[in-house]
Design an enzyme around this catalytic site. Structure first.
Site: not given
Ligand code: NAD
Ligand code: 0WE
Length: 257
Positions: A13, A19-20, A64, A95, A157, A164, A195-196
């Site tokens: 990720g 990024s986290i 991927d 999503a 969301y 989630k 983030t992105l």
């Protein structure tokens, strides 16, 4: 002497330095863990290779997570190169853009499928593929990233919230399956971070402000704080914790009015 000296992990990720997953990688690496990274598609290859090169001994592979073949290939490579895994970090979510605005009721079958495949099923597939390597560790753990939109409605969301919820349930079922083998599985529920993945979302800046205004700590969460919680969960300090969702949200979730 670091908390994770001699340990080995894989991080899914990382897209860029915001990024986290990258914050988590820095925390784990800082505590002594050697890391493998994966990137989604050639577009992100250079980015991830440049970041990984700043951490000692790190490795980089394409993956991927919606491809069973690519998932199998990455663990074949990691088995060859690292021989064992102590930690797997899942920091992946997707999503379709049109499903992250407007109403949830308009979500079509394919959008629902994609969100659940990439954001929830992938944890199951990755964890299963990693099992032979995790079983060689003396304190293996799996960590996933989630968001409060799984249990409360966050406007826009939408299908990601439903995915989630599935991811968090998967954390519990995996923890029950793998606990007898000593493998722990947990999630971090982070407050909103710029983030992105977040910046593309309409109204995100207003949401950050709303969050900071209402959270007991009166601010938004910092990437370092998510990294430090991941470090705790991956370490022996958390050896009694599995199947949990830990909130790193400056207290936002506890508030009513
Ligand atoms: P990010 O864009 O930096 O990371 C998302 C990652 O998912 C990217 O690296 C992307 O390449 C990867 N990804 C998407 N589809 C993929 C696929 N098919 N195969 C492999 N990788 C794929 O954004 P982030 O905010 O760091 O998101 C990381 C995780 O944290 C996600 O699970 C997200 O839901 C979660 N999260 C984010 C926030 C937030 O506000 N940013 C809050 C709580 C939880
Ligand atoms: O999990 C997320 C966002 C993940 C995400 C982001 C994108 C943007 C680009 C998944 N898929 C996509 N697809 C794209 O095409 N978060 C927790 C951040 C987030 O997103 C929101 C939020 C928050 C918080 C969307 C609406 C409301 C709140």
């Amino acid at each position: 002497m670091g908390l994770l000296d001699g340990k080995r992990g894989i991080v899914f990720g990382v897209a860029n330095k915001r990024s986290i997953a990258w914050a988590i990688a820095q925390a784990l690496s800082g505590a002594g863990m050697r890391l493998a990274f994966t990137y989604q598609g050639e577009r992100l290859k250079e980015n991830v290779e440049e970041l990984a090169a700043t951490l000692p001994g790190s490795l980089v592979y394409p993956c991927d997570v919606s491809s069973d073949g690519e998932v199998a290939a990455v663990f074949a490579s990691v088995g060859r190169d690292l021989e064992r895994l102590d930690t797997l970090v899942h920091s992946v979510g997707f999503a379709r853009r049109e499903d992250l605005e407007g109403t949830f009721v308009t979500t079509e079958r394919e959008g629902f499928r994609v969100a659940h495949d990439v954001s929830a099923y992938s944890l199951v597939g990755l964890t299963r593929a990693a099992l032979p390597l995790l079983e060689r560790s003396d304190g293996p753990s799996v960590l996933a990233m989630t968001y409060l939109g799984s249990e409360r409605v966050a406007a826009g969301y939408n299908v990601m919230g439903v995915a989630k919820a599935s991811l968090e349930a998967a954390v519990r079922y995996l923890a029950a399956d793998l606990g007898p083998r000593g493998i722990r599985v947990n999630a971090i529920s982070a407050g909103p971070v710029n983030t992105l993945a977040a910046r593309g979302i309409r109204g995100f800046t207003d949401m950050l402000k709303h969050h900071a205004d209402r959270a007991p700590l009166r601010r938004n969460v910092e990437l370092r704080e998510i990294g430090d919680t991941a470090l705790f969960l991956a370490s022996r300090m958390a050896s009694g914790i599995t199947g949990e969702v830990i909130y790193v949200d400056c207290g936002y979730r506890i508030m009513a009015v």
